[in-house]
Design a protein around this motif. Sequence first.
Motif, PDB file in Angstrom:
ATOM      1  N   ARG A   1      45.690  36.767  59.538  1.00 31.76           N
ATOM      2  CA  ARG A   1      45.651  38.199  59.802  1.00 31.76           C
ATOM      3  C   ARG A   1      45.639  38.931  58.476  1.00 31.76           C
ATOM      4  N   GLY A   2      45.140  40.135  58.526  1.00 29.93           N
ATOM      5  CA  GLY A   2      45.163  40.987  57.349  1.00 29.93           C
ATOM      6  C   GLY A   2      44.425  40.385  56.173  1.00 29.93           C
ATOM      7  N   CYS A   3      45.035  40.445  55.015  1.00 29.90           N
ATOM      8  CA  CYS A   3      44.371  40.007  53.786  1.00 29.90           C
ATOM      9  C   CYS A   3      44.132  38.501  53.756  1.00 29.90           C
ATOM     10  N   ARG A   4      44.887  37.730  54.510  1.00 29.28           N
ATOM     11  CA  ARG A   4      44.714  36.273  54.455  1.00 29.28           C
ATOM     12  C   ARG A   4      43.355  35.835  54.991  1.00 29.28           C
ATOM     13  N   LEU A   5      42.824  36.583  55.933  1.00 30.55           N
ATOM     14  CA  LEU A   5      41.479  36.285  56.424  1.00 30.55           C
ATOM     15  C   LEU A   5      40.464  36.501  55.300  1.00 30.55           C
ATOM     16  N   GLY A   6      40.638  37.581  54.527  1.00 24.93           N
ATOM     17  CA  GLY A   6      39.756  37.851  53.395  1.00 24.93           C
ATOM     18  C   GLY A   6      39.935  36.876  52.252  1.00 24.93           C
ATOM     19  N   ILE A   7      41.110  36.309  52.115  1.00 27.73           N
ATOM     20  CA  ILE A   7      41.348  35.313  51.070  1.00 27.73           C
ATOM     21  C   ILE A   7      40.632  34.006  51.441  1.00 27.73           C
ATOM     22  N   LEU A   8      40.714  33.627  52.695  1.00 29.02           N
ATOM     23  CA  LEU A   8      40.057  32.400  53.137  1.00 29.02           C
ATOM     24  C   LEU A   8      38.530  32.566  53.199  1.00 29.02           C
ATOM     25  N   TYR A   9      38.099  33.746  53.620  1.00 27.59           N
ATOM     26  CA  TYR A   9      36.668  34.051  53.719  1.00 27.59           C
ATOM     27  C   TYR A   9      36.380  35.323  52.906  1.00 27.59           C
ATOM     28  N   PRO A  10      36.229  35.213  51.581  1.00 26.48           N
ATOM     29  CA  PRO A  10      36.038  36.404  50.744  1.00 26.48           C
ATOM     30  C   PRO A  10      34.777  37.192  51.098  1.00 26.48           C
ATOM     31  N   GLU A  11      33.814  36.562  51.741  1.00 19.37           N
ATOM     32  CA  GLU A  11      32.604  37.280  52.123  1.00 19.37           C
ATOM     33  C   GLU A  11      32.895  38.379  53.144  1.00 19.37           C
ATOM     34  N   ILE A  12      33.975  38.242  53.905  1.00 22.22           N
ATOM     35  CA  ILE A  12      34.364  39.298  54.846  1.00 22.22           C
ATOM     36  C   ILE A  12      34.836  40.524  54.068  1.00 22.22           C
ATOM     37  N   THR A  13      35.677  40.310  53.064  1.00 17.82           N
ATOM     38  CA  THR A  13      36.138  41.423  52.236  1.00 17.82           C
ATOM     39  C   THR A  13      34.966  42.071  51.518  1.00 17.82           C
ATOM     40  N   GLU A  14      34.050  41.259  50.989  1.00 15.29           N
ATOM     41  CA  GLU A  14      32.875  41.807  50.303  1.00 15.29           C
ATOM     42  C   GLU A  14      32.032  42.665  51.244  1.00 15.29           C
ATOM     43  N   MET A  15      31.812  42.189  52.453  1.00 16.28           N
ATOM     44  CA  MET A  15      31.007  42.930  53.418  1.00 16.28           C
ATOM     45  C   MET A  15      31.659  44.269  53.767  1.00 16.28           C
ATOM     46  N   GLN A  16      32.967  44.250  53.999  1.00 16.72           N
ATOM     47  CA  GLN A  16      33.659  45.483  54.354  1.00 16.72           C
ATOM     48  C   GLN A  16      33.671  46.468  53.184  1.00 16.72           C
ATOM     49  N   ALA A  17      33.902  45.961  51.978  1.00 18.21           N
ATOM     50  CA  ALA A  17      33.902  46.831  50.800  1.00 18.21           C
ATOM     51  C   ALA A  17      32.514  47.417  50.566  1.00 18.21           C
ATOM     52  N   ARG A  18      31.478  46.607  50.745  1.00 16.42           N
ATOM     53  CA  ARG A  18      30.100  47.090  50.568  1.00 16.42           C
ATOM     54  C   ARG A  18      29.802  48.215  51.562  1.00 16.42           C
ATOM     55  N   ALA A  19      30.225  48.046  52.797  1.00 20.61           N
ATOM     56  CA  ALA A  19      30.010  49.083  53.814  1.00 20.61           C
ATOM     57  C   ALA A  19      30.721  50.381  53.424  1.00 20.61           C
ATOM     58  N   ILE A  20      31.938  50.260  52.920  1.00 22.03           N
ATOM     59  CA  ILE A  20      32.696  51.451  52.509  1.00 22.03           C
ATOM     60  C   ILE A  20      31.976  52.179  51.381  1.00 22.03           C
ATOM     61  N   PHE A  21      31.588  51.448  50.347  1.00 16.49           N
ATOM     62  CA  PHE A  21      31.016  52.109  49.172  1.00 16.49           C
ATOM     63  C   PHE A  21      29.575  52.557  49.396  1.00 16.49           C
ATOM     64  N   GLU A  22      28.842  51.909  50.278  1.00 22.05           N
ATOM     65  CA  GLU A  22      27.530  52.434  50.631  1.00 22.05           C
ATOM     66  C   GLU A  22      27.679  53.738  51.406  1.00 22.05           C
ATOM     67  N   ALA A  23      28.718  53.837  52.229  1.00 27.49           N
ATOM     68  CA  ALA A  23      29.004  55.094  52.927  1.00 27.49           C
ATOM     69  C   ALA A  23      29.425  56.181  51.936  1.00 27.49           C
ATOM     70  N   VAL A  24      30.142  55.799  50.894  1.00 30.09           N
ATOM     71  CA  VAL A  24      30.543  56.759  49.858  1.00 30.09           C
ATOM     72  C   VAL A  24      29.305  57.337  49.186  1.00 30.09           C
ATOM     73  N   VAL A  25      28.330  56.491  48.907  1.00 29.84           N
ATOM     74  CA  VAL A  25      27.091  56.950  48.271  1.00 29.84           C
ATOM     75  C   VAL A  25      26.392  57.978  49.161  1.00 29.84           C
ATOM     76  N   VAL A  26      26.285  57.691  50.445  1.00 29.09           N
ATOM     77  CA  VAL A  26      25.637  58.620  51.375  1.00 29.09           C
ATOM     78  C   VAL A  26      26.446  59.912  51.487  1.00 29.09           C
ATOM     79  N   ALA A  27      27.758  59.809  51.619  1.00 31.88           N
ATOM     80  CA  ALA A  27      28.615  60.982  51.782  1.00 31.88           C
ATOM     81  C   ALA A  27      28.636  61.844  50.522  1.00 31.88           C
ATOM     82  N   ALA A  28      28.488  61.238  49.361  1.00 32.39           N
ATOM     83  CA  ALA A  28      28.550  61.988  48.111  1.00 32.39           C
ATOM     84  C   ALA A  28      27.402  62.978  47.998  1.00 32.39           C
ATOM     85  N   ARG A  29      26.315  62.711  48.671  1.00 34.79           N
ATOM     86  CA  ARG A  29      25.187  63.647  48.650  1.00 34.79           C
ATOM     87  C   ARG A  29      25.535  64.940  49.379  1.00 34.79           C
TER      88      ARG A  29
END
Length: 81
Positions: free
Chosen positions: A5-33
């Motif tokens: 649960r929580g961060c341990r899932l991202g530690i075991l599967y770092p690609e999940i954390t990467e995907m979620q972070a990418r979604a957040i920051f791509e949304a930041v780029v769109v929202a910044a406009r």
Amino acid sequence: MLGLRGCRLGILYPEITEMQARAIFEAVVVAARRREGHPEVMIPLIGSVKELENQKAIVVKVAEEVLGKAGMKDQKYMVGP
């Protein structure tokens, strides 16, 4: 609560954390406009400093990549538990 649960899932599967972070920051780029914002990325259910450091490193790497490509290196954001 046992299991992955929580961060341990991202530690075991770092690609999940990467995907979620990418979604957040791509949304930041769109929202910044449209408006100024300062995203806060929360790492869930941290049990130790090492867990936070592990997940934060992934989030920062993805943020630098996405924001750098968009020419938004000065965009402020927070990462924490």
